[in-house]
Design an enzyme around this catalytic site. Structure first.
Site, PDB file in Angstrom:
ATOM      1  N   LEU A 195       0.838  -1.209   0.000  1.00 46.06           N
ATOM      2  CA  LEU A 195       0.000   0.000   0.000  1.00 46.06           C
ATOM      3  C   LEU A 195       0.867   1.250   0.000  1.00 46.06           C
ATOM      4  CD1 LEU A 195      -2.936  -0.839   2.476  1.00 46.06           C
ATOM      5  CD2 LEU A 195      -2.973  -0.770  -0.025  1.00 46.06           C
TER       6      LEU A 195
ATOM      7  N   CYS B 299       9.902  -7.966 -13.252  1.00 48.84           N
ATOM      8  CA  CYS B 299       8.743  -8.862 -13.324  1.00 48.84           C
ATOM      9  C   CYS B 299       7.382  -8.192 -13.452  1.00 48.84           C
ATOM     10  CB  CYS B 299       8.789  -9.826 -12.158  1.00 48.84           C
ATOM     11  SG  CYS B 299      10.193 -10.940 -12.345  1.00 48.84           S
TER      12      CYS B 299
HETATM   13  N1  LIG Z   1      14.061 -11.759 -10.680  1.00 47.61           N
HETATM   14  C1  LIG Z   1      13.099 -12.140  -9.855  1.00 47.61           C
HETATM   15  O1  LIG Z   1      12.969 -11.619  -8.750  1.00 47.61           O
HETATM   16  C2  LIG Z   1      12.132 -13.221 -10.233  1.00 47.61           C
HETATM   17  C3  LIG Z   1      12.114 -13.748 -11.512  1.00 47.61           C
HETATM   18  N2  LIG Z   1      11.209 -14.736 -11.845  1.00 47.61           N
HETATM   19  C4  LIG Z   1      11.238 -15.320 -13.171  1.00 47.61           C
HETATM   20  O2  LIG Z   1      12.363 -16.212 -13.231  1.00 47.61           O
HETATM   21  C5  LIG Z   1      12.922 -16.218 -14.553  1.00 47.61           C
HETATM   22  C6  LIG Z   1      14.391 -15.867 -14.498  1.00 47.61           C
HETATM   23  O3  LIG Z   1      14.508 -14.552 -14.050  1.00 47.61           O
HETATM   24  P1  LIG Z   1      15.888 -13.925 -13.540  1.00 47.61           P
HETATM   25  O4  LIG Z   1      16.588 -14.874 -12.650  1.00 47.61           O
HETATM   26  O5  LIG Z   1      15.535 -12.582 -13.005  1.00 47.61           O
HETATM   27  O6  LIG Z   1      16.686 -13.813 -14.913  1.00 47.61           O
HETATM   28  P2  LIG Z   1      18.200 -13.321 -15.138  1.00 47.61           P
HETATM   29  O7  LIG Z   1      18.216 -12.601 -16.407  1.00 47.61           O
HETATM   30  O8  LIG Z   1      18.696 -12.647 -13.883  1.00 47.61           O
HETATM   31  O9  LIG Z   1      19.043 -14.680 -15.267  1.00 47.61           O
HETATM   32  C7  LIG Z   1      18.942 -15.575 -16.320  1.00 47.61           C
HETATM   33  C8  LIG Z   1      20.254 -16.334 -16.496  1.00 47.61           C
HETATM   34  O10 LIG Z   1      20.092 -17.283 -17.562  1.00 47.61           O
HETATM   35  C9  LIG Z   1      21.312 -17.358 -18.274  1.00 47.61           C
HETATM   36  N3  LIG Z   1      21.071 -17.941 -19.602  1.00 47.61           N
HETATM   37  C10 LIG Z   1      20.541 -17.350 -20.692  1.00 47.61           C
HETATM   38  N4  LIG Z   1      20.431 -18.246 -21.693  1.00 47.61           N
HETATM   39  C11 LIG Z   1      20.885 -19.433 -21.218  1.00 47.61           C
HETATM   40  C12 LIG Z   1      20.982 -20.742 -21.762  1.00 47.61           C
HETATM   41  N5  LIG Z   1      20.597 -21.022 -22.998  1.00 47.61           N
HETATM   42  N6  LIG Z   1      21.484 -21.717 -20.971  1.00 47.61           N
HETATM   43  C13 LIG Z   1      21.885 -21.451 -19.706  1.00 47.61           C
HETATM   44  N7  LIG Z   1      21.808 -20.245 -19.144  1.00 47.61           N
HETATM   45  C14 LIG Z   1      21.308 -19.239 -19.882  1.00 47.61           C
HETATM   46  C15 LIG Z   1      21.814 -15.931 -18.301  1.00 47.61           C
HETATM   47  O11 LIG Z   1      23.205 -15.886 -18.557  1.00 47.61           O
HETATM   48  C16 LIG Z   1      21.443 -15.460 -16.884  1.00 47.61           C
HETATM   49  O12 LIG Z   1      22.493 -15.662 -15.965  1.00 47.61           O
HETATM   50  C17 LIG Z   1      12.055 -15.259 -15.373  1.00 47.61           C
HETATM   51  O13 LIG Z   1      11.030 -15.978 -16.006  1.00 47.61           O
HETATM   52  C18 LIG Z   1      11.451 -14.349 -14.311  1.00 47.61           C
HETATM   53  O14 LIG Z   1      10.229 -13.787 -14.731  1.00 47.61           O
HETATM   54  C19 LIG Z   1      10.326 -15.240 -10.930  1.00 47.61           C
HETATM   55  C20 LIG Z   1      10.319 -14.768  -9.651  1.00 47.61           C
HETATM   56  C21 LIG Z   1      11.220 -13.737  -9.180  1.00 47.61           C
HETATM   57  O1  LIG Z   2       7.881 -12.284 -10.266  1.00 48.10           O
HETATM   58  C1  LIG Z   2       8.762 -11.677  -9.713  1.00 48.10           C
HETATM   59  O2  LIG Z   2       9.882 -11.465 -10.180  1.00 48.10           O
HETATM   60  C2  LIG Z   2       8.572 -11.097  -8.352  1.00 48.10           C
HETATM   61  O3  LIG Z   2       7.970  -9.790  -8.531  1.00 48.10           O
HETATM   62  C3  LIG Z   2       7.750  -9.089  -7.298  1.00 48.10           C
HETATM   63  O4  LIG Z   2       8.989  -8.928  -6.607  1.00 48.10           O
HETATM   64  P1  LIG Z   2      10.023  -7.770  -6.954  1.00 48.10           P
HETATM   65  O5  LIG Z   2       9.748  -7.243  -8.320  1.00 48.10           O
HETATM   66  O6  LIG Z   2      11.367  -8.311  -6.659  1.00 48.10           O
HETATM   67  O7  LIG Z   2       9.782  -6.606  -5.905  1.00 48.10           O
HETATM   68  P2  LIG Z   2       8.506  -6.026  -5.119  1.00 48.10           P
HETATM   69  O8  LIG Z   2       8.894  -5.848  -3.706  1.00 48.10           O
HETATM   70  O9  LIG Z   2       7.272  -6.760  -5.386  1.00 48.10           O
HETATM   71  O10 LIG Z   2       8.403  -4.579  -5.782  1.00 48.10           O
HETATM   72  C4  LIG Z   2       8.039  -4.421  -7.137  1.00 48.10           C
HETATM   73  C5  LIG Z   2       7.851  -2.955  -7.446  1.00 48.10           C
HETATM   74  O11 LIG Z   2       6.684  -2.457  -6.805  1.00 48.10           O
HETATM   75  C6  LIG Z   2       6.979  -1.281  -6.084  1.00 48.10           C
HETATM   76  N1  LIG Z   2       6.108  -1.215  -4.896  1.00 48.10           N
HETATM   77  C7  LIG Z   2       5.970  -2.285  -4.088  1.00 48.10           C
HETATM   78  C8  LIG Z   2       5.158  -2.221  -2.981  1.00 48.10           C
HETATM   79  C9  LIG Z   2       4.468  -1.043  -2.683  1.00 48.10           C
HETATM   80  O12 LIG Z   2       3.701  -0.924  -1.688  1.00 48.10           O
HETATM   81  N2  LIG Z   2       4.630   0.009  -3.511  1.00 48.10           N
HETATM   82  C10 LIG Z   2       5.434  -0.034  -4.614  1.00 48.10           C
HETATM   83  O13 LIG Z   2       5.547   0.959  -5.351  1.00 48.10           O
HETATM   84  C11 LIG Z   2       8.453  -1.386  -5.735  1.00 48.10           C
HETATM   85  O14 LIG Z   2       9.027  -0.116  -5.534  1.00 48.10           O
HETATM   86  C12 LIG Z   2       9.005  -2.069  -6.968  1.00 48.10           C
HETATM   87  O15 LIG Z   2       9.319  -1.123  -7.958  1.00 48.10           O
HETATM   88  C13 LIG Z   2       6.824  -9.918  -6.413  1.00 48.10           C
HETATM   89  O16 LIG Z   2       6.644  -9.238  -5.172  1.00 48.10           O
HETATM   90  C14 LIG Z   2       7.413 -11.301  -6.157  1.00 48.10           C
HETATM   91  O17 LIG Z   2       6.479 -12.075  -5.406  1.00 48.10           O
HETATM   92  C15 LIG Z   2       7.666 -11.976  -7.516  1.00 48.10           C
HETATM   93  O18 LIG Z   2       8.273 -13.245  -7.324  1.00 48.10           O
END
Ligand SMILES: NC(=O)C1=CN([C@@H]2O[C@H](COP(=O)(O)OP(=O)(O)OC[C@H]3O[C@@H](n4cnc5c(N)ncnc54)[C@H](O)[C@@H]3O)[C@@H](O)[C@H]2O)C=CC1
Ligand SMILES: O=C(O)[C@H]1O[C@H](OP(=O)(O)OP(=O)(O)OC[C@H]2O[C@@H](n3ccc(=O)[nH]c3=O)[C@H](O)[C@@H]2O)[C@H](O)[C@@H](O)[C@@H]1O
Length: 436
Positions: A262, A272
């Site tokens: 909020l 994401c």
């Molecule tokens: N970043 C986050 O907080 C979250 C991300 N997700 C999801 O998880 C997935 C991954 O996201 P991130 O970790 O943020 O991505 P990222 O971009 O940080 O990492 C991806 C990694 O995959 C590697 N890569 C690319 N092509 C490859 C291949 N062919 N073989 C092996 N490695 C390869 C890259 O070098 C990189 O290190 C996405 O679908 C995202 O939406 C879900 C929840 C939280």
């Molecule tokens: O799919 C994903 O990658 C992740 O996306 C978000 O996580 P994240 O993007 O790391 O960070 P959040 O804390 O959710 O913040 C997202 C954005 O919303 C903004 N935010 C968040 C909360 C709030 O009250 N107000 C607000 O402006 C933050 O500043 C930030 O820019 C979700 O919270 C995770 O559950 C999910 O796994």
């Protein structure tokens, strides 16, 4: 268990380090040699609280290590379960770009053909409904294979961790969603998560592949919309000279609303919420459904940076003026600048011909590639020196500790996009909050 993780970015590295900590033998596979080398020297390739300690503890080069990294896909052959943690970025039209996922799954499929025993592959990346069954599974098995007897079991386990608190979130989930269309795969996924569930008793949601995929989008869409709704309300509050945070504190006491997410202000950025809301909107539109609420959530979010700049415009013509941008990361606790609100804010300042000086405790190097021509200060105090205005874009704790530094500003004008506690009275700031 022997677990491999393909893709060692924010999610893959966190999950690998946590699984190693829980006692599994883990191998990270990534195409980026520098990431692999960093992990193998016991260091974290990304800025994430608690991650350096876990990698240092488990990727020790003394032969006792439970975590190692490699660029060689063959490493998955020595494991039982592989998690796909590859990026699923946004294509130009807003849809999900599956090219990296498909390339990774294809290489994984080719590799697994060398394996005798059944293997389980779990999609952890965020993918739109039906992706796992229609695009990933066919790259791992023959189309005629039955799920239960196929050489590769295919599951979907969405990840809900947040950057900045990733380790804590992964080890203390609100829920674990296990999507599979066959019992053997589900059992393998249970086996991997048993160690986590032993130490943190979370509800386990067992479901099919596409419901698991949709649960992830619903979660993110709901949270993103909640922030957009409080921003819409916050913008109304501003019109009536009401503090949106007082209103949020009050409505958050209603259990049906809840106090989290909020915080009104500049809105959501990151890797994401922006891409996932657009991907699910696009996927819905392809089926013929126009999601009005989600479109509105995006529209409100897109408007917040310009509202911040308009508040600045009301006080100062920034043409030729030095303006400090405090905070570049999309949220505190991370060096991730993907879709950070700082980007449209800096673009807007450049359009107004301001001289931008930016500061972030960890994300400046990342931003330098995006905006090579602006000035980067070594500290928040340096950024404020001689500035005619300061914009608060990310709520890093250290900005709340700023005090005398405001005295060095040419004009003590602060427009705050994140509701940081500042010495407004003590330092005689000209202060404007975005929604308060
Ligand atoms: N970043 C986050 O907080 C979250 C991300 N997700 C999801 O998880 C997935 C991954 O996201 P991130 O970790 O943020 O991505 P990222 O971009 O940080 O990492 C991806 C990694 O995959 C590697 N890569 C690319 N092509 C490859 C291949 N062919 N073989 C092996 N490695 C390869 C890259 O070098 C990189 O290190 C996405 O679908 C995202 O939406 C879900 C929840 C939280
Ligand atoms: O799919 C994903 O990658 C992740 O996306 C978000 O996580 P994240 O993007 O790391 O960070 P959040 O804390 O959710 O913040 C997202 C954005 O919303 C903004 N935010 C968040 C909360 C709030 O009250 N107000 C607000 O402006 C933050 O500043 C930030 O820019 C979700 O919270 C995770 O559950 C999910 O796994």
């Amino acid at each position: 268990m022997y677990v491999s993780i393909v893709g060692s970015g924010y999610v893959g590295t966190t999950v690998a380090a946590c699984f190693a900590d829980l006692g599994h033998q883990v191998t990270n596979v990534d195409i980026d040699q520098s990431i692999v080398d960093t992990i193998n020297t016991g260091e974290a390739p990304i800025h994430e609280e608690g991650l350096p300690e876990l990698i240092d503890a488990h990727a020790a080069a003394d032969g006792t290590s439970r975590l190692r990294a490699t660029t060689d896909y063959d490493a998955v052959l020595d494991t039982d379960v592989t998690f796909l943690c590859l990026p699923t970025p946004q294509a130009d039209d807003g849809s999900i770009d599956l090219s990296i996922m498909k390339a990774g799954a294809e290489q994984l499929g080719e590799t697994l053909r060398k394996k005798q025993d059944r293997h389980t592959v779990v999609v952890k990346s965020t993918v739109v409904p039906r992706t796992t069954e229609e695009h990933i599974a066919p790259l791992l098995n023959n189309p005629s294979d039955e799920a239960e007897t196929a050489p590769v079991g295919v599951g979907m386990n969405p990840e809900f961790l947040r950057e900045g608190t990733a380790i804590h979130d992964f080890l203390h989930p609100d829920k674990v969603v296990l999507g599979a269309d066959d019992e053997r795969t589900r059992e393998d996924m249970h086996a991997v998560f048993a160690a986590l569930l032993d130490q943190h008793d979370a509800p386990v949601v067992e479901t099919d592949l596409r419901t698991a995929e949709m649960t992830k989008y619903a979660n993110n869409a709901f949270l993103a919309s909640k922030v957009s709704l409080i921003n819409d309300i916050g913008n109304i509050c501003k019109q009536f000279d009401i503090d949106a945070y007082e209103v949020a504190d009050a409505i958050g006491l209603d259990d049906r609303i809840g106090e989290q997410f909020l915080r009104s202000g500049l809105g959501w950025g990151g890797s994401c919420f922006p891409k996932d809301t657009r991907a699910i909107i696009h996927a819905a539109e392809e089926t013929g459904y126009e999601p009005a609420m989600l479109n509105a959530a995006v529209e409100v979010n897109d408007g917040q940076p310009e509202r911040l700049l308009e508040l600045l415009d009301e006080r100062l013509d920034v043409d030729g003026e030095r303006v400090a941008v405090l905070g570049l990361a999309f949220k505190p606790g991370t060096d991730d600048i993907r879709n950070a609100r700082s980007i449209p804010v800096i673009e807007g300042l450049q359009k107004r011909n301001a001289s931008v000086v930016a500061y972030d405790p960890v994300a400046a190097d990342e931003m330098r590639e995006r905006f090579p021509d602006i000035e980067y200060a070594d500290s928040a105090a340096d950024a404020l020196t001689d500035a005619s205005a300061a914009l608060i874009v990310t709520e890093w704790d250290e900005f709340g500790a700023l005090d005398e530094a405001f005295e060095t500003m040419a004009r003590k004008l602060v427009v705050d996009g994140r509701r940081v506690d500042l010495p407004i009275e003590e330092r005689g700031l000209e202060y404007e909050g975005l929604c308060w």
